[in-house]
Structure formats: C-alpha cells, structure tokens
Enzyme design. Structure first.
Site, PDB file in Angstrom:
ATOM      1  N   ARG A 116     -50.140 -37.563  -5.339  1.00  0.00           N
ATOM      2  CA  ARG A 116     -48.969 -38.008  -4.977  1.00  0.00           C
ATOM      3  C   ARG A 116     -47.913 -36.744  -5.249  1.00  0.00           C
ATOM      4  NH1 ARG A 116     -47.151 -41.054  -9.734  1.00  0.00           N
ATOM      5  NH2 ARG A 116     -45.812 -39.344  -9.792  1.00  0.00           N
ATOM      6  N   HIS A 169     -43.156 -41.030  -8.514  1.00  0.00           N
ATOM      7  CA  HIS A 169     -43.821 -42.196  -8.370  1.00  0.00           C
ATOM      8  C   HIS A 169     -42.949 -43.424  -7.560  1.00  0.00           C
ATOM      9  CE1 HIS A 169     -45.576 -46.165  -9.255  1.00  0.00           C
ATOM     10  NE2 HIS A 169     -44.380 -46.530  -9.981  1.00  0.00           N
ATOM     11  N   TYR A 198     -44.004 -35.270 -16.663  1.00  0.00           N
ATOM     12  CA  TYR A 198     -45.387 -35.463 -16.914  1.00  0.00           C
ATOM     13  C   TYR A 198     -46.279 -34.495 -16.248  1.00  0.00           C
ATOM     14  CZ  TYR A 198     -44.637 -38.556 -13.182  1.00  0.00           C
ATOM     15  OH  TYR A 198     -44.461 -39.244 -12.042  1.00  0.00           O
TER      16      TYR A 198
END
Ligand SMILES: Cc1ncc(C[n+]2csc(CCOP(=O)(O)OP(=O)(O)O)c2C)c(N)n1
Ligand SMILES: [Mg+2]
Lengths: 351, 321
Positions: A257, A261, A270
């Site tokens: 990805r 998100h 993160y």
C-alpha cells in the site's frame, strides 16, 4: 499447474515480469496486444482516479477514502480472468477490479461521497457492494458460489480481501466452507503488508498467507502482486479450475500500500520513507509500461494520461451533480413494505 | 490541565496503568499508531508492548483474550475500533463475560472494560455511526457507560477499570474533540450507576447521555421554560431514582437519544418513569430519537441525526399537553 510449480510452503512466488519489465516467456500468459493495452489503460485510470479521490477528500468534497495506489496490478489481474457471468465480491480497496468489471467510476465516487446510490451498479454487473466490516464478505462469496453450483451454472465467484482480514474468524469459516463444499471460488488476498498500522508479520505467524489454503484442503499460491501478468496468470488458472468443478484456490498477492490506509491515516507514524521509496521502485505501473514499450504495444502514455484526466474529471463532476438522498429515500428501503409507524416517523410526526 | 475527551481518556488509561501493573490495553493499532483516534497515544512508549498490545485484526479474539486475562488476574482494557465492529464480540460478551460471575457463584469474575467509539453526527464511513447501546444494556451482568464531557470521561473510565464487573464503555465520536475543559492530571473518579444533574429546572426533565448532552444544553439555552437536564451516564444498571425524583417535581419528561426509537433505551426510561411517577405526570413521556432506519451514509445523515429543533419540539409538546 502453477500451483504445483510454486509451493507456498517453500516461499516460492510466481513472477512473470521483473521490476524492469522483462518477461519470462515460459510463464507469459496468452493475452492479445489489445487486452494488454486495455489492462494498462485500466491501471492508469485507477491510479489517476484514486489520486483525484484523495484530492476531492482534501477539499471536503468526498468522505474518508482508502487509496489504491500501488495495488493496481493486484486488483486488476484477477478481474481480467473473469467472464461476464462471474461474480466479483470486493472489500473496499479494489477500484481497478470494479472498473474492469463494468462499474462506472462516477458510481464508485458516489459511494465515497456518502450516497447509497454508490452501491448500485449497472444491472447484471454481478458485483456486491463495498464491505467495510473486514473479512465479513468472504462467506458471502462461498454462498454465491454454492448457489451457482446448485443450479448447475458454470459461474465463478472471485472474492478479494486484505492481509488483515485473514485474522478474522470469517476468513477461516469462509475458506473452510469452500473446502468442504468444493465451491467454485477464487480467493484473492491482497497482502499490502499492512492493516492500518499493523504489519503483516504481526498479523499472522504463518510464513505466507497462501499456505493457509493447504489446511483447508485446496491449493494456494503466492504471487508478485505488482506484476499484473503474474496476477492474471495465477487467477486464470484458478478461475478455470473453479469453472471445471475442481474447487477453490487461494491467491496471495504480495504487494504494498503505497499511500495512507485512508485519508484519515498518516503512514509516517508507523513506517519509514526509505521503506516506501523501496516499494515505489517496484511500482506496478512503471514495470508494465516498460514491458509494453519494449514490445512496441505502447509508444508513450502522454495521450492516455490526457484521455484519463478527462474521464476522471467527468466522472467526478457527474458524481457531484447527483443530489443527496431525500428524507423519503433514506426511509423507503428499510423494509419491502413500510410499517405504519415508520410512515409516521417519515411524516415527521415523531411517533 | 485543559483536555479534550481523547486526552482525558488517555490520561485515565495512563493513570491506571501507572497505579496498577495488572492493567493492560489491547486492540487493533493501539500501540505504535496510538489508536485510530489517538486515544492510546504514547502508552506503548511508557508501558511497553507487553502491556499495550497491538493485536491481529479480530474482535472476537481480542474480547475472548481479554476475558481470559481477567480470569487470571489482569485488568484488560480492550479497544474495539468502532461500535459497528463490536457485534463480533457479542458471543464472548454475552455468553462469557456477562455470566461468568453467576455461573461460578462469584469464583471467576471478569473485571474488564470494552471501550469503543460510538454514535453518528460526524459524517463517517458506513458502519462507523452506530449507536446500539441497547444491545448491551439488555444483557444482565454487563454495565454500559457513556461519558458526555472530558472530565466525565476521565472519572467514569477510571471507575470502570476498577470495577469488578465487565463494563462496555461507549465514547461518543462526535464529542472526542468537540470541547476542552479542565481535567485533573491526577486521580479522578466518578461513580458508576449515578446520574448527574447538569442543570436544575422546574418545568420539565430532559434525560440524555453522551453527545446528546451538549446538544440538549444548546437546544434549551433560550427557552422560556425552566428545564432540568439529567445526564444518565450509566445506561445499565440505570439510576432511575434520580430521573424519577426529578420527574416527580417537574411532572414532565423528555428522553433524548441518538439511537433509533423502537426498543431503544428511551422506552425503558419511560417505563420506569411511569412506574415511579405516574400520579405526578402532567403529560406522557416524550421521546426524541433517531427514526427506525439504518444510519444513512453521510449525505443523508441529517435526515437521521437528532437536532436542536427536534428537542425543542419535544419539550414544547410535553409542555402544551
Ligand atoms: C471488523 C472490522 N474491524 C475493524 C475495522 C477497521 N478497519 C478498517 S480497514 C482495517 C484494516 C484492514 O486491513 P486489511 O484487511 O489488510 O486490508 P487493507 O486495509 O490493507 O486493504 C481495519 C482494522 C473494520 N473495518 N472492520
Ligand atoms: Mg492490508
């Protein structure tokens, strides 16, 4: 059989096209130049439509949105293996697959703009609506496939879900049922390495997600998800197997990805810039374009980009022009027949 | 310190983790990410990955594991990312957490908290606007709490963590960052099971909780009538005494909730008012609620969500009866 050649238990991964766009001829699936070009158009449209959705969200013209960037090949390859009567059961990050199957872009925008009409696809499209509760669509795909089989129809049901979804009970229940009932299903797990901030390694201690198929009694295969040719090849074999009555297959698409998100997320919390840059090198569009240019199927994509920009702008404008649901719209479909007290509530009587 | 509700909840979690090593936090993205609403921000740095646990994506697993932890001496605070995904926990909460005390005649208990954002009014994605507190409130053995302000959130969550029974802690998403108020940095407790009189009045009692409280306050700000506002705080076990005593004085009651009307908490509250104050009532109990429909997607949300005018109309109807 690719599923025999590439053993997920040994960590073997199917790849047809490398990062520079060089193809292994022994693995190259049969696809006409026309279809290859159409595939590239789809991936480009998906990339650009996705980018537009993010921009619309930033301007407050579209709600929270889960970007597809980096997963265009992973989404498209399996959908290319479907015939018209086959079913597509998606989660929420499969724009490319839906566009291929015939969902209009303005309809997809409409859903993320917060209008139920965004769940209404053209008649006979055989696409189920977006599914936000992670993994809950997997048993539906098994039920759809069972119904086709019961009626002796040859239609196949393709279901998409993420790496995170494999942790939900419904993944286990759905795949177990598919194995037991030997249903004509193809399961595509888009392993984009994250479920929001949770890394794939923290999602499951299994070395691969593809290997989970073995426990359910059917084949699984690990595929380079940024290679549209490999995704198509694996899916074509799986769809054919299902259509012949030989049962389900699990395909793990190993992808990334590249974006957040959703538009509410911030990936910098993160993961590192270096990690993302590393995957940008493996961009599924870049490598497919390099291949098409080397084969003289495509000269350049400048004209295509222009054409896609127009398509995207038009779709966004059309979606924005759709009026918000009226009060009676949001009441009308609660039941087939409206109970008397609900008519009262609709009228504003408050009872 | 001035805190919004997210910070106040974070402060309660941090305080309790500091005070009691048996308190653990678990859920999806609660560690590095600090939770999707940043409620658990910084906790993993202070208390480590063993006590602030990023779990795989599985609500039933999270809840079942929390129950097991509680069996064995821990005080888990589990986060469900949104109430719409909490239905996967029902089997664990109803069949185990709620009844373990009774089944074992008090030998095995489940001192856990299941926290989740809930409610509409923020134009969120599908399944992110649910308000199904009644599902939980009907289960004997579960406590259901909804804070309405940052201060309340800190005090109620602290009590919930220390409570000997399983608590469902519902955090109104709409209120997360709506308002800041002074919240003590140190220990602060609000007892569970006690309603709060937000504002005293003589003509009508308006009962609500969570995100409805500020809405009610705004709705009645310029009314002629003298309105008593009660923040229920605990849906179950409900403090009906405070409500009934108030209605005995005012003779009129309006219940406001953002959940659909039918079988909602408003019906239970009305029933208790009838049982406790029927002879003092000047008007039927009025319910101001969402309609009995699926929460619309964002473009249609205003057709669903309770607004100030609806509250004033409800009050008007009881006063004119
Ligand atoms: C049952 C459930 N729990 C939690 C969520 C919140 N949520 C939305 S997407 C997501 C991560 C999904 O990860 P994955 O399955 O890998 O799909 P991806 O988002 O990476 O495409 C989570 C936790 C949800 N939608 N449904
Ligand atoms: Mg994922």
């Amino acid at each position: 059989m690719l599923t025999d050649e590439f053993d997920p238990m040994k960590g073997e991964m199917l790849r047809v096209m490398d990062e520079e766009g060089n193809v292994d001829p022994s693995l190259m699936p049969k696809l006409s130049d026309d279809v290859l070009l159409k595939a590239y158009r789809n991936m480009l449209l998906t990339r650009m439509a996705d980018d537009k959705a993010v921009k619309l969200q930033r301007q407050g013209r579209l709600g929270a949105y889960p970007p597809s960037k980096g997963q265009e090949a992973s989404q498209l390859g399996p959908a290319m293996a479907l015939k018209e009567g086959d079913w597509l059961v998606w989660a929420f990050r499969e724009m490319g697959a839906l566009l291929w199957k015939g969902a209009p872009l303005q309809t997809l925008y409409l859903y993320w703009m917060g209008n139920e009409l965004g769940n209404v696809y053209p008649d006979g499209a055989r696409i189920t609506p977006a599914v936000v509760p992670v993994g809950s669509q997997i048993p539906h795909a098994v039920g759809i496939a069972y119904a086709s089989k019961l009626r002796g129809e040859k239609d196949v049901t393709l279901a998409y879900f993420g790496d995170g979804a494999t942790s939900e009970g419904e993944f286990h229940e759905g795949l177990n049922f598919a194995g037991v009932f030997h249903t004509p299903n193809v399961f595509v797990c888009q392993n984009n390495q994250f479920a929001i901030s949770t890394r794939r390694e923290k999602q499951s201690a299994s070395a691969s997600l593809a290997q989970k198929a073995i426990a359910y009694g059917f084949p699984g295969i690990l595929v380079d998800g940024n290679d549209v040719l490999a995704m198509y090849a694996a899916a074509k074999e799986a769809v054919d197997r299902a259509r012949k009555g030989k049962g389900p297959t699990l395909i793990e698409s190993f992808t990334y990805r590249m974006s957040d998100h959703t538009t509410s997320d911030d990936w910098r919390k993160y993961r590192s810039k270096e990690e993302v840059a590393e995957w940008e090198r493996k961009d599924p569009l870049k490598r497919f374009k390099a291949y098409l240019i080397a084969q003289s199927i495509l000269e350049d994509d400048e004209l295509l980009v222009k054409e896609m920009t127009e398509i995207v702008e038009k779709a966004a404008a059309e979606a924005e022009a759709v009026p918000a649901p009226s009060r009676s719209d949001v009441f009308a479909h609660t039941y087939a027949e409206m109970p008397p007290y609900l008519k009262g509530q609709l009228g504003g009587g408050g009872k | 310190m001035m805190m919004n509700m997210v910070q106040a909840i974070n402060s309660a979690l941090a305080m309790e983790m500091e005070r009691d090593p048996s308190v653990v936090v678990l859920g999806e993205d609660v560690g590095v990410d600090g939770g999707v609403f940043r409620v658990t921000e910084g906790l993993v740095d202070k208390y480590g990955e063993a006590r602030v646990i990023d779990t795989p994506l599985a609500e039933s697993g999270i809840t079942g594991m929390a129950i097991g932890m509680a069996f064995n001496g821990l005080r888990p605070v589990a986060e469900i990312q949104f109430m719409g995904f909490s239905y996967l926990t029902l089997n664990q909460m109803i069949n185990h957490a709620a009844r373990m005390r009774n089944r074992t005649r008090g030998r095995i208990t489940v001192p856990m908290v299941l926290r989740m954002p809930y409610g509409a009014g923020v134009k969120a994605l599908e399944h992110h606007s649910e308000s199904t507190e009644a599902l939980y409130a009907q289960i004997p053995g579960l406590k259901v709490i909804v804070p309405s302000t940052p201060l309340e959130a800190k005090g109620l969550l602290t009590s919930a963590i220390r409570d000997p029974d399983p608590v469902i802690f519902l955090e109104p998403t709409r209120s997360y960052r709506m308002l800041k108020e002074e919240v003590p940095d140190g220990e602060y407790l609000v007892p569970l099971g006690k309603a709060r009189t937000v504002q005293e009045g003589d003509d009508v009692t308006v009962v609500g909780w969570g995100a409805m409280i500020p809405l009610i306050q705004r709705a009645v700000a310029n009314l002629q009538a003298s309105v008593e506002i009660i923040d229920l705080r605990t849906i179950s076990p409900m403090d009906s005494e405070t409500v009934v005593e108030s209605v005995k004085r005012t003779g009129r009651a309006v219940v406001v909730h953002e959940a659909p009307r039918s079988f909602g908490p408003g019906a239970e509250i009305a029933s208790r008012i009838y049982e406790g104050a029927i002879l003092k009532l000047e008007a039927p109990v009025e319910r101001v609620t969402a309609p009995d429909i699926t929460v619309p997607l964002s473009k249609g949300e205003d057709h669903y969500y309770v607004n100030e005018q609806m509250i004033r109309d409800g009050i008007e109807r009881t006063l004119r009866f």
